[in-house]
Motif scaffolding. Sequence first.
Motif, PDB file in Angstrom:
ATOM      1  N   LEU A   1      47.336  49.850  39.486  1.00  0.00           N
ATOM      2  CA  LEU A   1      47.589  51.251  39.141  1.00  0.00           C
ATOM      3  C   LEU A   1      46.417  51.857  38.377  1.00  0.00           C
ATOM      4  O   LEU A   1      46.061  53.026  38.586  1.00  0.00           O
ATOM      5  CB  LEU A   1      48.874  51.360  38.322  1.00  0.00           C
ATOM      6  N   GLU A   2      45.810  51.079  37.513  1.00  0.00           N
ATOM      7  CA  GLU A   2      44.635  51.561  36.783  1.00  0.00           C
ATOM      8  C   GLU A   2      43.477  51.843  37.748  1.00  0.00           C
ATOM      9  O   GLU A   2      42.784  52.859  37.633  1.00  0.00           O
ATOM     10  CB  GLU A   2      44.206  50.528  35.737  1.00  0.00           C
TER      11      GLU A   2
ATOM     12  N   LEU B   1      43.738  52.586  40.947  1.00  0.00           N
ATOM     13  CA  LEU B   1      44.077  53.732  41.783  1.00  0.00           C
ATOM     14  C   LEU B   1      43.903  55.047  41.031  1.00  0.00           C
ATOM     15  O   LEU B   1      43.422  56.041  41.588  1.00  0.00           O
ATOM     16  CB  LEU B   1      45.514  53.586  42.280  1.00  0.00           C
ATOM     17  N   ALA B   2      44.270  55.035  39.749  1.00  0.00           N
ATOM     18  CA  ALA B   2      44.165  56.248  38.946  1.00  0.00           C
ATOM     19  C   ALA B   2      42.720  56.617  38.623  1.00  0.00           C
ATOM     20  O   ALA B   2      42.418  57.790  38.374  1.00  0.00           O
ATOM     21  CB  ALA B   2      44.958  56.076  37.654  1.00  0.00           C
ATOM     22  N   SER B   3      41.831  55.641  38.654  1.00  0.00           N
ATOM     23  CA  SER B   3      40.452  55.888  38.228  1.00  0.00           C
ATOM     24  C   SER B   3      39.506  56.193  39.388  1.00  0.00           C
ATOM     25  O   SER B   3      38.321  56.425  39.160  1.00  0.00           O
ATOM     26  CB  SER B   3      39.926  54.674  37.450  1.00  0.00           C
ATOM     27  N   ARG B   4      40.030  56.211  40.610  1.00  0.00           N
ATOM     28  CA  ARG B   4      39.173  56.458  41.777  1.00  0.00           C
ATOM     29  C   ARG B   4      39.732  57.593  42.622  1.00  0.00           C
ATOM     30  O   ARG B   4      40.922  57.650  42.896  1.00  0.00           O
ATOM     31  CB  ARG B   4      39.037  55.169  42.599  1.00  0.00           C
ATOM     32  N   ASP B   5      38.818  58.485  43.022  1.00  0.00           N
ATOM     33  CA  ASP B   5      39.240  59.714  43.689  1.00  0.00           C
ATOM     34  C   ASP B   5      39.604  59.527  45.155  1.00  0.00           C
ATOM     35  O   ASP B   5      40.452  60.237  45.679  1.00  0.00           O
ATOM     36  CB  ASP B   5      38.132  60.773  43.590  1.00  0.00           C
TER      37      ASP B   5
ATOM     38  N   SER C   1      53.200  54.521  38.764  1.00  0.00           N
ATOM     39  CA  SER C   1      51.856  54.996  38.470  1.00  0.00           C
ATOM     40  C   SER C   1      51.579  54.682  37.010  1.00  0.00           C
ATOM     41  O   SER C   1      52.453  54.185  36.276  1.00  0.00           O
ATOM     42  CB  SER C   1      51.731  56.504  38.730  1.00  0.00           C
TER      43      SER C   1
ATOM     44  N   ARG D   1      51.498  56.716  34.865  1.00  0.00           N
ATOM     45  CA  ARG D   1      52.341  57.655  34.129  1.00  0.00           C
ATOM     46  C   ARG D   1      53.769  57.155  33.977  1.00  0.00           C
ATOM     47  O   ARG D   1      54.556  57.727  33.232  1.00  0.00           O
ATOM     48  CB  ARG D   1      52.340  59.014  34.832  1.00  0.00           C
TER      49      ARG D   1
ATOM     50  N   GLU E   1      52.345  60.563  45.261  1.00  0.00           N
ATOM     51  CA  GLU E   1      51.183  61.184  44.643  1.00  0.00           C
ATOM     52  C   GLU E   1      49.971  60.267  44.824  1.00  0.00           C
ATOM     53  O   GLU E   1      50.121  59.059  45.039  1.00  0.00           O
ATOM     54  CB  GLU E   1      51.449  61.429  43.158  1.00  0.00           C
TER      55      GLU E   1
ATOM     56  N   ASP F   1      48.057  58.802  42.881  1.00  0.00           N
ATOM     57  CA  ASP F   1      47.938  57.671  41.951  1.00  0.00           C
ATOM     58  C   ASP F   1      49.179  56.785  41.944  1.00  0.00           C
ATOM     59  O   ASP F   1      49.322  55.929  41.067  1.00  0.00           O
ATOM     60  CB  ASP F   1      47.656  58.180  40.539  1.00  0.00           C
ATOM     61  N   GLU F   2      50.080  56.950  42.940  1.00  0.00           N
ATOM     62  CA  GLU F   2      51.330  56.191  42.950  1.00  0.00           C
ATOM     63  C   GLU F   2      51.311  55.077  43.995  1.00  0.00           C
ATOM     64  O   GLU F   2      50.673  55.187  45.045  1.00  0.00           O
ATOM     65  CB  GLU F   2      52.514  57.112  43.240  1.00  0.00           C
TER      66      GLU F   2
END
Length: 294
Positions: A18-19, A21-25, A139, A141, A161, A163-164
């Motif tokens: 998850l980290e 996924l959240a940190s890459r566009d 995520s 979140r 989403e 980042d999910e």
Amino acid sequence: MKPSPFSLHLPESLSEALELLASRDNARVIAGGQSLMPMLNLRLAFPDDVIDLNGIAELAGLREDGDDIVIGAMTRQRDIEFSPLVAERLPLLKEAILNVGHRQTRNRGTLGGSVCHLDPSAEQPTVAIAMDARLSLRSVRGERVVSMREFAVDLMTSCLEPDEILAAVRFTPWPARAGHAFVEYGRRHGDFAIVSAAALVLLDAGGAVERCSLTLGGVASVPFRVEAAERLLQGNAPTREVVREACAQAARCEAVGDPTYPAWYRQRLAQRLLERALFKALERAGVLSQEHTS
């Protein structure tokens, strides 16, 4: 063809994935690879980063949670096929899994991969719609839980989403006395279905339909319940005439068309397959088949 260049990541935990996924566009997660790998090779998808979920043990497995069955998103279709728990409590899913590709496909394919890819002809999203499955989306979140009907937005488009990650699918089994059936039609064994139909039916003590679920796949952009047919059956004795009138509603549903299989063909096939599935489910629910098929 070969995929465009990307960086491969091998996280060992869901939190690590998850980290990432959240940190890459422009990242994609890969599960069994039965859908994403062909898309990469054909350059229908071109992520900068691919996050491989295969090393995350917490995303796989089946378990009972109260009255529900929770199946991890990375659970192989082959494990579902041979699970005694699925065979006993989720027989519709077991029957549908047997229609998925070939043994090699099911060895690698995952429940979560199929649900997220959301091909309208795929068996597992159709069963998830039929059984009102709930999906756990994770995520950085936190977690949110959505119904499969909310999840399936449009053609191969979900409410995920960027980042999910889908972590698990929760099914509530129907009572053991309920009848079930999954049937589909494709050009060759192992092909995606042109149309598929799933039926679940529960009768009351008087023999009337207490509860039912009738679902079609391959007809529209997402699998859907034939609610008009369910309303016609609800509270009525499932006579041959009532069943056929209910299944005729499938021919009135909006359908997609293409040069090979026009909309009218899918509508006609949907009616026939839904009728076949419902009669089979009624037989398994204890209604004598000769009452209906003569």
